[in-house]
Enzyme design. Sequence first.
Site, PDB file in Angstrom:
ATOM      1  N   LYS A   1       8.004 -26.657  31.495  1.00 42.23           N
ATOM      2  CA  LYS A   1       7.734 -25.846  30.401  1.00 42.23           C
ATOM      3  C   LYS A   1       8.131 -26.700  29.193  1.00 42.23           C
ATOM      4  O   LYS A   1       7.225 -26.662  28.015  1.00 42.23           O
ATOM      5  CB  LYS A   1       8.095 -24.435  30.209  1.00 42.23           C
TER       6      LYS A   1
ATOM      7  N   LYS B   1      -1.138 -24.179  39.170  1.00 37.20           N
ATOM      8  CA  LYS B   1      -0.901 -22.812  39.073  1.00 37.20           C
ATOM      9  C   LYS B   1      -1.944 -21.946  38.129  1.00 37.20           C
ATOM     10  O   LYS B   1      -1.952 -22.371  36.803  1.00 37.20           O
ATOM     11  CB  LYS B   1       0.325 -22.419  39.033  1.00 37.20           C
TER      12      LYS B   1
ATOM     13  N   LYS C   1      -1.170 -17.416  32.719  1.00 37.08           N
ATOM     14  CA  LYS C   1      -1.554 -16.845  31.537  1.00 37.08           C
ATOM     15  C   LYS C   1      -1.565 -17.646  30.230  1.00 37.08           C
ATOM     16  O   LYS C   1      -2.360 -17.400  29.265  1.00 37.08           O
ATOM     17  CB  LYS C   1      -0.765 -15.775  31.195  1.00 37.08           C
TER      18      LYS C   1
HETATM   19  N1  AQP Z   1      -0.596 -18.107  39.989  1.00 39.26           N
HETATM   20  C1  AQP Z   1       0.219 -17.379  40.318  1.00 39.26           C
HETATM   21  N2  AQP Z   1       0.290 -16.887  41.652  1.00 39.26           N
HETATM   22  C2  AQP Z   1       1.286 -16.203  42.418  1.00 39.26           C
HETATM   23  N3  AQP Z   1       2.180 -15.514  41.653  1.00 39.26           N
HETATM   24  C3  AQP Z   1       2.163 -15.742  40.434  1.00 39.26           C
HETATM   25  N4  AQP Z   1       3.003 -15.259  39.648  1.00 39.26           N
HETATM   26  C4  AQP Z   1       2.709 -15.837  38.310  1.00 39.26           C
HETATM   27  N5  AQP Z   1       1.583 -16.658  38.383  1.00 39.26           N
HETATM   28  C5  AQP Z   1       1.336 -16.562  39.592  1.00 39.26           C
HETATM   29  C6  AQP Z   1       4.209 -14.535  39.741  1.00 39.26           C
HETATM   30  O1  AQP Z   1       4.239 -13.188  38.828  1.00 39.26           O
HETATM   31  C7  AQP Z   1       5.460 -12.901  38.545  1.00 39.26           C
HETATM   32  C8  AQP Z   1       5.625 -12.911  37.076  1.00 39.26           C
HETATM   33  O2  AQP Z   1       5.403 -14.338  36.629  1.00 39.26           O
HETATM   34  P1  AQP Z   1       5.887 -14.081  34.797  1.00 39.26           P
HETATM   35  O3  AQP Z   1       4.405 -13.951  34.165  1.00 39.26           O
HETATM   36  O4  AQP Z   1       6.819 -13.663  34.677  1.00 39.26           O
HETATM   37  O5  AQP Z   1       6.155 -15.861  34.803  1.00 39.26           O
HETATM   38  P2  AQP Z   1       5.232 -17.144  35.266  1.00 39.26           P
HETATM   39  O6  AQP Z   1       5.346 -17.271  36.951  1.00 39.26           O
HETATM   40  O7  AQP Z   1       5.633 -18.361  34.294  1.00 39.26           O
HETATM   41  O8  AQP Z   1       3.722 -16.773  35.083  1.00 39.26           O
HETATM   42  P3  AQP Z   1       2.691 -17.334  34.280  1.00 39.26           P
HETATM   43  O9  AQP Z   1       1.337 -16.693  34.078  1.00 39.26           O
HETATM   44  O10 AQP Z   1       2.411 -18.706  34.650  1.00 39.26           O
HETATM   45  O11 AQP Z   1       3.281 -17.188  32.716  1.00 39.26           O
HETATM   46  P4  AQP Z   1       3.350 -18.117  31.644  1.00 39.26           P
HETATM   47  O12 AQP Z   1       2.050 -18.760  31.564  1.00 39.26           O
HETATM   48  O13 AQP Z   1       3.845 -17.523  30.513  1.00 39.26           O
HETATM   49  O14 AQP Z   1       4.492 -18.996  32.046  1.00 39.26           O
HETATM   50  C9  AQP Z   1       6.572 -13.889  39.372  1.00 39.26           C
HETATM   51  O15 AQP Z   1       6.744 -13.140  40.425  1.00 39.26           O
HETATM   52  C10 AQP Z   1       5.536 -15.184  39.578  1.00 39.26           C
HETATM   53  O16 AQP Z   1       6.072 -15.678  40.699  1.00 39.26           O
END
Ligand code: AQP
Length: 341
Positions: free
Chosen positions: A118, A201, A204
């Site tokens: 990040k 991955k 969002k």
């Molecule tokens: N692509 C994914 N596949 C499986 N699990 C996922 N999670 C997120 N993306 C995937 C799981 O969702 C939970 C919450 O994640 P988060 O939104 O708090 O943080 P993150 O993992 O950083 O998700 P994003 O979508 O990638 O958010 P941003 O873009 O803001 O960093 C966790 O249990 C995560 O494992």
Amino acid sequence: MTYPPFTPRVFSGIQPSGGLTLGNYLGAIKRFVNMQNADFETIYCIVDLHAITVWQNPKELTHNTRELCAGFIASGLDPKKSILINQSHVPEHTQLAWVFNCIARVGWMQRMTQFKDKAGKNAQKASLGLFCYPALMAADILIYHATHVPVGEDQKQHLELTRDIAIKFNHDYKIDFFPITEPVIEGTATKVMSLRDGTKKMSKSDPSDLSRINLTDDAETIAKKIRKAKTDSDALPSEPAGMKDRPEAQNLVNIYSALSDQPVETVLRDFGGRQFSDFKPALSELAVSVISPISKEMTNLMSDSAEIDRILTYGAEQAREITEPIMKKTYEITGMIARAR
Ligand code: AQP
């Protein structure tokens, strides 16, 4: 002195850093619902304080926080069965995070791959919050003495750090006060990948909306995104081994498997030998059948934001019955004097 037995208690959280994706749904929320319905004591959190470790527009953060709560409920989380909270409503999360900042070592944080991803090349300009985020995450979990944490694969390293923090605290103060939490990473969708790049991955915050399916996407948008999803030109294999080195094929099959609650082997038995031009419409139909009812219910719930705020306030009241005594005891263990009555 030993504090256990710890009763089985589930905690997990999601950041309101954008709209919910299919990755969040399959990797986290769907499994939150399963654990709620399996009679665990469950606490699910909207981690707004984590979201601000990178810039969030305040109005959008407010909207995304309520929408995430609506997404939880529309997906099957029941505020009467699970404690649903917004992190900033429960101040003990940040109080314990400070104690953990003093337990965790700088070197531990420097090893976190999510920080490196990040912060990118400009790590010196990243917020201090982004750097010490895993200590707050450990506090989110341990302020409930949670024993099980359902998460996607990407959170594994943070959960190992949570265990390290609990072990060091217990060791330093010679008391078994914090449980050694078990990560629960299971199923075929522990890492849903981008629809544009099967090695990345689904996220969002990916700048390309075509890379993800949002829980608020309508049927036409879902179908378009799946139609445009990157694939290779071979037919689907009949066995999982045939998907080696085919990340995009593997991703779409895993998504189908998780959405339909069938093993990958069953999906390949049905679709092996067929082209993506056959498979993609079937996947779209399945995705729409799961996501559309959630999306409709989210829209309904979002029309009454006061009710969402009431649900979160009720959740915070329940949560603090657990967090206040644990925080009080933590201060006592560390030698801080209590306020005189
Ligand atoms: N692509 C994914 N596949 C499986 N699990 C996922 N999670 C997120 N993306 C995937 C799981 O969702 C939970 C919450 O994640 P988060 O939104 O708090 O943080 P993150 O993992 O950083 O998700 P994003 O979508 O990638 O958010 P941003 O873009 O803001 O960093 C966790 O249990 C995560 O494992």
